[in-house]
Design a protein around this motif. Structure first.
Motif, mmCIF file in Angstrom:
data_model
loop_
_atom_site.group_PDB
_atom_site.id
_atom_site.type_symbol
_atom_site.label_atom_id
_atom_site.label_comp_id
_atom_site.label_asym_id
_atom_site.label_seq_id
_atom_site.Cartn_x
_atom_site.Cartn_y
_atom_site.Cartn_z
ATOM 1 N N TRP A 21 50.890 22.726 5.664
ATOM 2 C CA TRP A 21 51.561 23.878 6.389
ATOM 3 C C TRP A 21 51.154 25.329 6.297
ATOM 4 N N GLN A 22 50.154 25.627 5.468
ATOM 5 C CA GLN A 22 49.608 26.832 5.446
ATOM 6 C C GLN A 22 48.746 27.315 6.565
ATOM 7 N N ALA A 23 48.209 26.570 6.990
ATOM 8 C CA ALA A 23 47.158 26.592 8.246
ATOM 9 C C ALA A 23 48.021 27.079 9.402
ATOM 10 N N TYR A 24 49.153 26.565 9.363
ATOM 11 C CA TYR A 24 50.143 26.896 10.791
ATOM 12 C C TYR A 24 51.550 27.468 10.289
ATOM 13 N N ARG A 25 51.505 28.051 9.245
ATOM 14 C CA ARG A 25 52.804 28.757 8.886
ATOM 15 C C ARG A 25 53.286 29.701 10.062
ATOM 16 N N PRO A 26 54.489 29.864 10.151
ATOM 17 C CA PRO A 26 55.116 30.851 11.203
ATOM 18 C C PRO A 26 54.946 32.257 10.745
ATOM 19 N N PRO A 27 54.968 32.860 11.620
ATOM 20 C CA PRO A 27 54.702 34.360 11.756
ATOM 21 C C PRO A 27 56.008 35.039 10.684
ATOM 22 N N THR A 28 57.293 34.419 10.754
ATOM 23 C CA THR A 28 58.147 34.834 10.082
ATOM 24 C C THR A 28 58.077 34.849 8.296
ATOM 25 N N PHE A 29 57.116 34.076 7.915
ATOM 26 C CA PHE A 29 56.603 33.527 6.636
ATOM 27 C C PHE A 29 55.979 34.646 5.895
ATOM 28 N N HIS A 30 56.270 35.254 4.676
ATOM 29 C CA HIS A 30 55.490 36.191 3.879
ATOM 30 C C HIS A 30 55.441 35.761 2.684
ATOM 31 N N ALA A 31 56.508 35.242 2.072
ATOM 32 C CA ALA A 31 56.376 34.631 0.304
ATOM 33 C C ALA A 31 57.431 33.767 0.274
ATOM 34 N N ALA A 32 57.083 32.709 -0.438
ATOM 35 C CA ALA A 32 58.379 31.857 -1.006
ATOM 36 C C ALA A 32 59.561 32.455 -1.411
ATOM 37 N N SER A 33 60.893 32.221 -0.876
ATOM 38 C CA SER A 33 61.980 32.957 -1.308
ATOM 39 C C SER A 33 62.424 32.449 -2.486
ATOM 40 N N ASN A 34 61.908 31.521 -2.968
ATOM 41 C CA ASN A 34 62.371 31.147 -4.343
ATOM 42 C C ASN A 34 61.642 29.815 -4.962
ATOM 43 N N PRO A 35 60.359 30.064 -5.432
ATOM 44 C CA PRO A 35 59.790 28.864 -5.817
ATOM 45 C C PRO A 35 60.319 28.130 -7.020
ATOM 46 N N LEU A 36 61.037 28.852 -7.769
ATOM 47 C CA LEU A 36 61.843 27.856 -9.096
ATOM 48 C C LEU A 36 62.691 26.920 -8.419
ATOM 49 N N ARG A 37 63.116 26.959 -7.124
ATOM 50 C CA ARG A 37 64.091 25.739 -7.009
ATOM 51 C C ARG A 37 63.283 24.624 -6.063
ATOM 52 N N SER A 38 61.873 24.494 -6.589
ATOM 53 C CA SER A 38 61.273 23.376 -6.016
ATOM 54 C C SER A 38 61.723 22.055 -5.933
ATOM 55 N N ASP A 39 62.355 21.573 -7.207
ATOM 56 C CA ASP A 39 63.028 20.286 -6.964
ATOM 57 C C ASP A 39 63.735 19.933 -5.741
ATOM 58 N N GLU A 40 64.467 20.909 -5.246
ATOM 59 C CA GLU A 40 65.262 20.777 -4.210
ATOM 60 C C GLU A 40 64.502 20.459 -2.941
ATOM 61 N N ALA A 41 63.349 21.510 -2.781
ATOM 62 C CA ALA A 41 62.467 21.103 -1.642
ATOM 63 C C ALA A 41 61.648 19.891 -1.733
ATOM 64 N N LEU A 42 61.204 19.453 -2.798
ATOM 65 C CA LEU A 42 60.258 18.213 -3.153
ATOM 66 C C LEU A 42 60.993 16.806 -3.362
ATOM 67 N N ILE A 43 62.168 16.959 -4.026
ATOM 68 C CA ILE A 43 62.648 15.858 -4.420
ATOM 69 C C ILE A 43 63.969 15.548 -3.626
ATOM 70 N N GLY A 44 64.886 16.509 -3.807
ATOM 71 C CA GLY A 44 66.344 16.316 -3.477
ATOM 72 C C GLY A 44 66.626 16.170 -1.952
ATOM 73 N N TYR A 45 66.227 17.323 -1.205
ATOM 74 C CA TYR A 45 66.581 16.938 0.246
ATOM 75 C C TYR A 45 65.821 15.917 0.796
ATOM 76 N N PRO A 46 64.626 15.522 0.343
ATOM 77 C CA PRO A 46 63.937 14.385 1.102
ATOM 78 C C PRO A 46 64.452 13.103 0.815
ATOM 79 N N HIS A 47 64.985 12.826 -0.398
ATOM 80 C CA HIS A 47 65.830 11.815 -0.739
ATOM 81 C C HIS A 47 67.206 11.682 0.091
ATOM 82 N N ARG A 48 67.860 12.800 0.008
ATOM 83 C CA ARG A 48 69.027 12.784 0.865
ATOM 84 C C ARG A 48 68.792 12.333 2.472
ATOM 85 N N VAL A 49 67.688 12.748 3.028
ATOM 86 C CA VAL A 49 67.343 12.640 4.368
ATOM 87 C C VAL A 49 66.872 10.887 4.455
ATOM 88 N N ASP A 50 66.026 10.394 3.297
ATOM 89 C CA ASP A 50 65.911 8.954 3.344
ATOM 90 C C ASP A 50 67.172 8.159 3.108
#
Length: 730
Positions: free
Chosen positions: A28-57
């Protein structure tokens, strides 16, 4: 207040998600949108990397196959789990939006309902504490937006179980008080429902808090309440039975974690973190990018409940305990509050718990919800006392002393103990001044409420507003809302994999792609979060896992392959790995050493290597040493399939052998065995055969039967006794 709290989602069209943390690495880094400056909250990584993907699956599988008990998207596949793959999420009705809406809208809508549910739940329970609507609103907002639920909001199961707690308390106490069967049946349903969320730490805390308050209420008048209490215990047992369909598989899953290698005993929260109940950002804030990581985990250690509830909890003890109606709730709140402090902050007690079965997995910080709940209940009782009045001189003096000591202690603690820190950190300075201002405003409003009783109609909403400003200013940025362009965006490398990896698997090497987030792109991977700790899978991977990667798996459950993958091995071909993704293209000599791999894509967002010797997810091995031959077949479903096979030999599926797989050959049951110690396989005689396969886990069947019987018992109670009638006396 919730509209203000979620203003970015409701009015700016943003998405409730921390998925922008993906934009810090390739692809993603190479094509990140111009709106991105920094991760809004890296502490909630479980939601982005596990929780949401499994709900979609889960939603995709349900739309395609109905409810399935097996998932194929991560690792080599694994049983569909209530706890991790969110099979039990359907018990929370807003989760059903994933079946009808796109992932971004569904995720946002589902999470926005959780604080609303918590607030309504607490509003109902507060009706047992006060008749004043503003006091109930005060309790509802305090519980909906308290710091514990705010920092854990995107953890889904934990905040939903916590939100259910006041509702269960309300239903249980109404049954003890009014003896109406309706309340008992709803209590049983609420208790059974939380088991489907399958998060044992929260369930244990829920049960402990529930027991303390119900016993305290019974002890206030044991004579007429003993029989209803016993009846309520019976209804609770029925509730546990209702949850057996999820509870029994969860217990079976946890049996994989009994080995000491999987235990990660937690240390108590440092005592100085009690300061965060007054100044939540005393040690920094991840949103301001200045959280001091060496101090601890922000999510684990912050449970801010607001200054006003803390100030009101003291008067509750002074003004409310003398009233018979409030006494059991005060006793229950004090008991659970003290218990939570001990279980979270006292080291020797935490050490003992860490050596006990099941309880060792209840992180000390999880208990701090007991502190927040206790303070909120006491605050509602205290505010009710002030609104009811009149406040006598002794109570007025005690209230003044309480408020004065609180204000002096709060300001003095900052100026004396941490003056140096304040001069070094502008963010903390701003936040501390804001908290001090809110403390001063709250103390003034409380004093005026006690002195000028004729203005209660105006001062009560002022208190609610001060509380709302306090909690919203603390928590509204913690749970990130991001532009839709930053929500799991695609890149050329990902698009290449989406177009070419159907019916095969992908090996992500390095970057964040090794977690489960890649499944949101419709890709199956052989890495991910291993909730079951499948030792046979790790043994199969062998020296493809480095020592540090094995340690990570043992401690956290993540299976990653990034340090030393031996792509020349036949293992990846048997796992149906057709492509390997690298954040940066390996050098040509390394690729040449891997023999049957070639570069299929290379760009700024990484490189994709193709395995020219890959096997399908079903292959046939002729004889003991024969060469595997792919079977060109797409499975009917993840937990059942039927295929036609020509020739004798060993039919192998690229999925783990489990005793619950049932295989039939030409309509006759066939015994299965592990191939290479891991893969599911069956030996076929020469000729053409029709092979059927079904995943039928016995533990699920037992659980479903127990839940169905419990539901029948509950229905018989509802229909036989009548929902509106009083419960029988014996």
């Amino acid at each position: 207040m919730l509209a203000v709290f979620f203003y970015k989602e409701l009015f700016l069209g943003q998405v409730f998600s921390p998925a922008d943390l993906l934009l810090g690495s390739n692809p993603w880094q190479a094509y990140r949108p111009p709106t991105f400056h920094a991760a809004s909250n890296p502490l909630r990584s479980d939601e982005a990397l596990i929780g949401y993907p499994h709900r979609v699956d889960m939603a995709n599988d349900v739309r395609a196959f109905g409810i399935t008990l097996w998932q194929d998207h991560t690792l080599g596949g694994s049983p569909q789990s209530y706890a991790v793959h969110y099979l039990g999420a359907w018990v929370y009705p807003p989760a059903l939006v994933f079946l009808f809406l796109g992932g971004a809208a569904a995720n946002t809508l589902m999470y926005l309902t959780i604080p609303l549910y918590a607030g309504i739940s607490m509003y109902l329970f507060s009706s047992l504490l006060t008749h004043h609507r503003w006091a109930r609103a005060f309790g509802a907002i305090a519980f909906a937006l308290n710091g514990y639920s705010t920092v854990w909001l995107s953890a889904f199961a934990l905040p939903v179980i916590v939100a259910t707690l006041p509702l269960s308390l309300y239903l249980g106490i109404r049954f003890l008080r009014d003896k109406r069967m309706l309340f008992g049946i709803l209590f049983s349903l609420s208790l059974g429902g939380i088991f489907y969320l399958a998060y044992p730490p929260a369930i244990i805390i829920y049960a402990a808090v529930l027991a303390v308050f119900l016993v305290a209420y019974w002890a206030a008048d044991p004579g007429p309440r003993t029989v209803p209490l016993l009846q309520l215990v019976g209804l609770g047992v029925i509730g546990v039975g209702l949850g057996a369909a999820a509870g029994l598989p969860t217990i079976a899953e946890l049996s994989h974690l009994n080995g000491t290698a999987y235990r990660n005993p937690d240390s108590p929260i440092p005592l100085h973190f009690l300061a965060t109940f007054i100044y939540p950002n005393f040690f920094g804030n991840p949103i301001a990018n200045d959280w001091r990581a060496t101090i601890g985990n922000y999510c684990e250690d912050i449970a801010y409940v607001g200054a006003l509830p803390l100030m009101l909890s003291g008067p509750a003890l002074l003004l409310g305990v003398v009233r018979r109606r409030a006494a059991p709730f005060v006793i229950g709140a004090v008991t659970i509050g003290v218990l939570a402090v001990v279980l979270a902050y006292v080291g020797p007690v935490v050490s003992v718990l860490n050596r006990l079965p099941i309880l060792y997995g209840v992180n000390p910080a999880r208990w701090t919800v007991g502190i927040d709940l206790a303070v909120i209940i006491l605050a509602v009782i205290g505010l009710d006392s002030l609104l009811t009045g009149p406040v006598g001189r002794p109570q007025l003096v005690a209230l003044g002393a309480t408020l004065g000591l609180f204000v002096l202690g709060a300001s003095g603690g900052v100026l004396v103990s941490h003056g140096g820190l304040l001069h070094q950190d502008a963010f903390i300075v701003r936040d501390v001044w804001l908290r001090l201002a809110l403390i001063a405003l709250g103390a003034t409003a409380l004093a005026c409420l006690a002195i000028f009783s004729n203005f209660r109609w105006a001062l009560a909403p002022v208190l609610v507003l001060i509380l709302a400003v306090d909690l919203v200013s603390f928590g509204f940025q913690f749970n990130p809302a991001i532009p839709t362009a930053e929500f799991y965006p695609t890149t050329p490398a990902l698009r290449f994999l989406e177009q070419h990896a159907a019916n095969y698997r992908v090996l992500p090497v390095g970057g964040l792609l090794y977690t489960d987030d890649v499944s949101t792109y419709g890709l199956d991977v052989i890495t991910g979060y291993d909730h079951f700790r499948n030792d046979r899978y790790v043994a199969l991977l062998g020296d493809n896992l480095s020592a540090s990667e094995r340690a990570l798996w043992s401690k956290s459950g993540f299976v990653i392959i990034s340090d030393q993958p031996h792509l020349e091995s036949d293992l990846f071909s048997m796992l149906a790995v057709k492509f390997a993704y690298f954040p940066q293209k390996p050098d040509d000599r390394t690729i040449a050493a891997w023999q049957h791999w070639r570069v299929a894509y290379s760009g700024p967002d990484g490189a994709v290597l193709e395995n020219l010797a890959v096997l399908r997810k079903q292959f046939l091995v002729a004889g003991l040493t024969g060469k595997p031959r792919s079977i060109d077949h797409a499975a009917v479903g993840p937990d059942h399939d039927q295929l036609t096979v020509d020739g004798g030999g060993t039919l192998v599926w690229a999925k783990p052998w489990e005793k619950d797989w049932t295989v039939s050959v030409d309509g006759r049951p066939a015994s299965t065995q592990p191939y290479h110690g891991y893969f599911l396989s069956v030996v076929l005689p020469p000729g053409r055969h029709v092979v059927s396969i079904t995943f039928q886990p016995g533990i699920y069947l037992i659980g479903v039967i127990a839940s169905a019987l419990s539901l029948l018992v509950l229905l018989s109670l509802a229909l036989g006794g009548g929902l509106s009638r009083r419960a029988p006396a014996c």
